[in-house]
Design an enzyme around this catalytic site. Sequence first.
Site, PDB file in Angstrom:
ATOM      1  N   PHE A 126       0.858  -1.186   0.000  1.00  0.00           N
ATOM      2  CA  PHE A 126       0.000   0.000   0.000  1.00  0.00           C
ATOM      3  C   PHE A 126       0.899   1.243   0.000  1.00  0.00           C
ATOM      4  O   PHE A 126       1.822   1.334   0.809  1.00  0.00           O
ATOM      5  CB  PHE A 126      -0.883  -0.025   1.248  1.00  0.00           C
ATOM      6  CG  PHE A 126      -1.978   1.002   1.229  1.00  0.00           C
ATOM      7  CD1 PHE A 126      -3.184   0.725   0.598  1.00  0.00           C
ATOM      8  CD2 PHE A 126      -1.808   2.230   1.831  1.00  0.00           C
ATOM      9  CE1 PHE A 126      -4.200   1.666   0.580  1.00  0.00           C
ATOM     10  CE2 PHE A 126      -2.822   3.170   1.810  1.00  0.00           C
ATOM     11  CZ  PHE A 126      -4.024   2.889   1.188  1.00  0.00           C
ATOM     12  N   ASP A 199       1.652  -4.663   8.512  1.00  0.00           N
ATOM     13  CA  ASP A 199       0.498  -3.785   8.344  1.00  0.00           C
ATOM     14  C   ASP A 199      -0.749  -4.664   8.266  1.00  0.00           C
ATOM     15  O   ASP A 199      -0.885  -5.477   7.349  1.00  0.00           O
ATOM     16  CB  ASP A 199       0.662  -2.937   7.078  1.00  0.00           C
ATOM     17  CG  ASP A 199      -0.415  -1.858   6.978  1.00  0.00           C
ATOM     18  OD1 ASP A 199      -1.543  -2.116   7.440  1.00  0.00           O
ATOM     19  OD2 ASP A 199      -0.122  -0.775   6.441  1.00  0.00           O
ATOM     20  N   TYR A 224     -10.811   2.076  10.432  1.00  0.00           N
ATOM     21  CA  TYR A 224     -12.051   2.383   9.689  1.00  0.00           C
ATOM     22  C   TYR A 224     -12.425   1.350   8.633  1.00  0.00           C
ATOM     23  O   TYR A 224     -13.397   1.517   7.935  1.00  0.00           O
ATOM     24  CB  TYR A 224     -11.977   3.773   9.057  1.00  0.00           C
ATOM     25  CG  TYR A 224     -10.760   4.042   8.180  1.00  0.00           C
ATOM     26  CD1 TYR A 224     -10.705   3.576   6.870  1.00  0.00           C
ATOM     27  CD2 TYR A 224      -9.679   4.769   8.664  1.00  0.00           C
ATOM     28  CE1 TYR A 224      -9.606   3.827   6.074  1.00  0.00           C
ATOM     29  CE2 TYR A 224      -8.563   5.020   7.875  1.00  0.00           C
ATOM     30  CZ  TYR A 224      -8.542   4.538   6.573  1.00  0.00           C
ATOM     31  OH  TYR A 224      -7.442   4.782   5.784  1.00  0.00           O
ATOM     32  N   LYS A 225     -11.642   0.274   8.511  1.00  0.00           N
ATOM     33  CA  LYS A 225     -11.976  -0.756   7.520  1.00  0.00           C
ATOM     34  C   LYS A 225     -12.834  -1.819   8.195  1.00  0.00           C
ATOM     35  O   LYS A 225     -13.963  -1.545   8.556  1.00  0.00           O
ATOM     36  CB  LYS A 225     -10.689  -1.293   6.896  1.00  0.00           C
ATOM     37  CG  LYS A 225     -10.049  -0.220   6.012  1.00  0.00           C
ATOM     38  CD  LYS A 225      -8.678  -0.574   5.509  1.00  0.00           C
ATOM     39  CE  LYS A 225      -8.159   0.586   4.655  1.00  0.00           C
ATOM     40  NZ  LYS A 225      -6.715   0.571   4.488  1.00  0.00           N
ATOM     41  N   ARG A 373     -12.648  -4.496  -7.220  1.00  0.00           N
ATOM     42  CA  ARG A 373     -12.440  -5.070  -5.893  1.00  0.00           C
ATOM     43  C   ARG A 373     -13.767  -5.140  -5.145  1.00  0.00           C
ATOM     44  O   ARG A 373     -14.469  -4.142  -5.032  1.00  0.00           O
ATOM     45  CB  ARG A 373     -11.435  -4.207  -5.114  1.00  0.00           C
ATOM     46  CG  ARG A 373     -10.971  -4.843  -3.817  1.00  0.00           C
ATOM     47  CD  ARG A 373      -9.864  -4.045  -3.166  1.00  0.00           C
ATOM     48  NE  ARG A 373     -10.335  -2.746  -2.702  1.00  0.00           N
ATOM     49  CZ  ARG A 373      -9.693  -1.978  -1.818  1.00  0.00           C
ATOM     50  NH1 ARG A 373      -8.534  -2.379  -1.333  1.00  0.00           N
ATOM     51  NH2 ARG A 373     -10.175  -0.825  -1.442  1.00  0.00           N
TER      52      ARG A 373
HETATM   53  C1  LIG Z   1      -6.002   1.657   4.465  1.00  0.00           C
HETATM   54  C2  LIG Z   1      -4.571   1.405   4.621  1.00  0.00           C
HETATM   55  C3  LIG Z   1      -3.741   2.363   5.218  1.00  0.00           C
HETATM   56  C4  LIG Z   1      -4.331   3.670   5.655  1.00  0.00           C
HETATM   57  O1  LIG Z   1      -3.414   4.536   6.207  1.00  0.00           O
HETATM   58  P1  LIG Z   1      -3.913   5.870   6.945  1.00  0.00           P
HETATM   59  O2  LIG Z   1      -2.671   6.585   7.240  1.00  0.00           O
HETATM   60  O3  LIG Z   1      -4.631   5.435   8.196  1.00  0.00           O
HETATM   61  O4  LIG Z   1      -4.800   6.599   6.010  1.00  0.00           O
HETATM   62  C5  LIG Z   1      -2.399   2.044   5.369  1.00  0.00           C
HETATM   63  N1  LIG Z   1      -1.902   0.852   4.954  1.00  0.00           N
HETATM   64  C6  LIG Z   1      -2.690  -0.088   4.373  1.00  0.00           C
HETATM   65  C7  LIG Z   1      -2.109  -1.399   3.945  1.00  0.00           C
HETATM   66  C8  LIG Z   1      -4.036   0.171   4.179  1.00  0.00           C
HETATM   67  O5  LIG Z   1      -4.802  -0.740   3.597  1.00  0.00           O
END
Ligand SMILES: *Cc1c(COP(=O)(O)O)cnc(C)c1O
Length: 414
Positions: A126, A199, A224-225, A373
């Site tokens: 990500f 992560d 938030y997921k 997705r």
């Molecule tokens: C959604 C997500 C994030 C989000 O990062 P924020 O800093 O909280 O916006 C980070 N890493 C991964 C792998 C994600 O899926």
Amino acid sequence: MTFTRDELAEKDAQDPLAFTRARFFLPEGIIYLDGNSLGALPFAAIERANRVLKEEWGRSLISSWNDHGWMDLPARVAARIAPLIGAGADEVFVTDSVSVNTFKILSAALQLRTGRRFIVTDKGNFPTDTYIAQGLAAHLGEERAALRFARTDELEAALANGDVAAVLFSHVDYRSARIEDMRRITTLAHAHGALAIWDLSHSAGAIPVDLNGAEADFAVGCGYKFLNGGPGAPAFVFAASRHHKAMRQPLSGWLGHASPFTFSTDYVPADGIRRMAAGTPPVISMSVLDAALTAFDGAPMAALRRKSVALTSLLIELIERRCAGHGLKLASPRDPDERGSHVLFSHLDGYAIVQRLIARGVVGDFRAPDGVRLGVAPLYNRYVDIWDAVAHLADLLATREWDRPEYRARKAVT
Ligand SMILES: *Cc1c(COP(=O)(O)O)cnc(C)c1O
């Protein structure tokens, strides 16, 4: 295995987890397959938001820091998240965003492995994880921090020089949903003297995670997921207790101080995980996340996983059967043991297809370059949702009704 819609409705009726769906506000006419990006709204969150605004902030004002336990909120929310990720409650802290927490733990890892300057991560990770590592490297200078790209199947070679401080991988890939073998990779990193950072953004709350079973060093994850904490909810950070004494993080704000209200001149880190704190907790969003996590009450992770596997397997089977010949190609692992709680199909016109799907009330998302997705949230998605979503998809592909300029025009958030 093939099912009819009636048989799937019967599976919903028999589903031992069916009761958790009633805990969510789910708008009429929408099939929501995007809980991996923004979890749906639990009713408990609405009630809690009202209370924290009117009763706590409104009436009790500043005394709420003590009287309503605002100061302890990060630790209380951490205690709810810890069992979902195989961590001790005192190894988790809820604060800031995944990005900010990644900065803290990458810094901590470099400092715990002085003399080693490389952070290894996957190019396909990500982007924020990579961006933060790049920012840290630019900040510290290349003698002290640098990035090396490697996939997990190339990791052995990337570690061979003995110059790697930490490896940083996603437990579940945000595109393909592939699950990495956390224990194997952590063991490999340790064998070469490196720390393992995970992560968990696409796994926490969706698949069983066992950080301590894998002997992971640090982890971050998203509120938030699949944890349903609402847009921009605070994230969590994990540090194994064996690192607590020695670890330091550079955002040495007052709430990570051993004694914030002494207002002393010099920073002294708090004992334990609280040194991961920087500033004041976002009480409103943290309270909402706290309430949202009650949606997991009585729903064991193993049962959620079983349902998630059943739903993603059904989704793949129905799409391959009913949408054949329209160019959709499975881009997630076919083996459910290797697949998280979403499914990715590639298609050259994936963006327009997703836009048309959303216009029909089936909410998934698009991930560049060509990914359709669809996420499954076992707390609230049903078997019939999968059936109905695929019925829409099959129909819009057959009619090519996605092939219009308005569905090709890219929006800011995909
Ligand atoms: C959604 C997500 C994030 C989000 O990062 P924020 O800093 O909280 O916006 C980070 N890493 C991964 C792998 C994600 O899926």
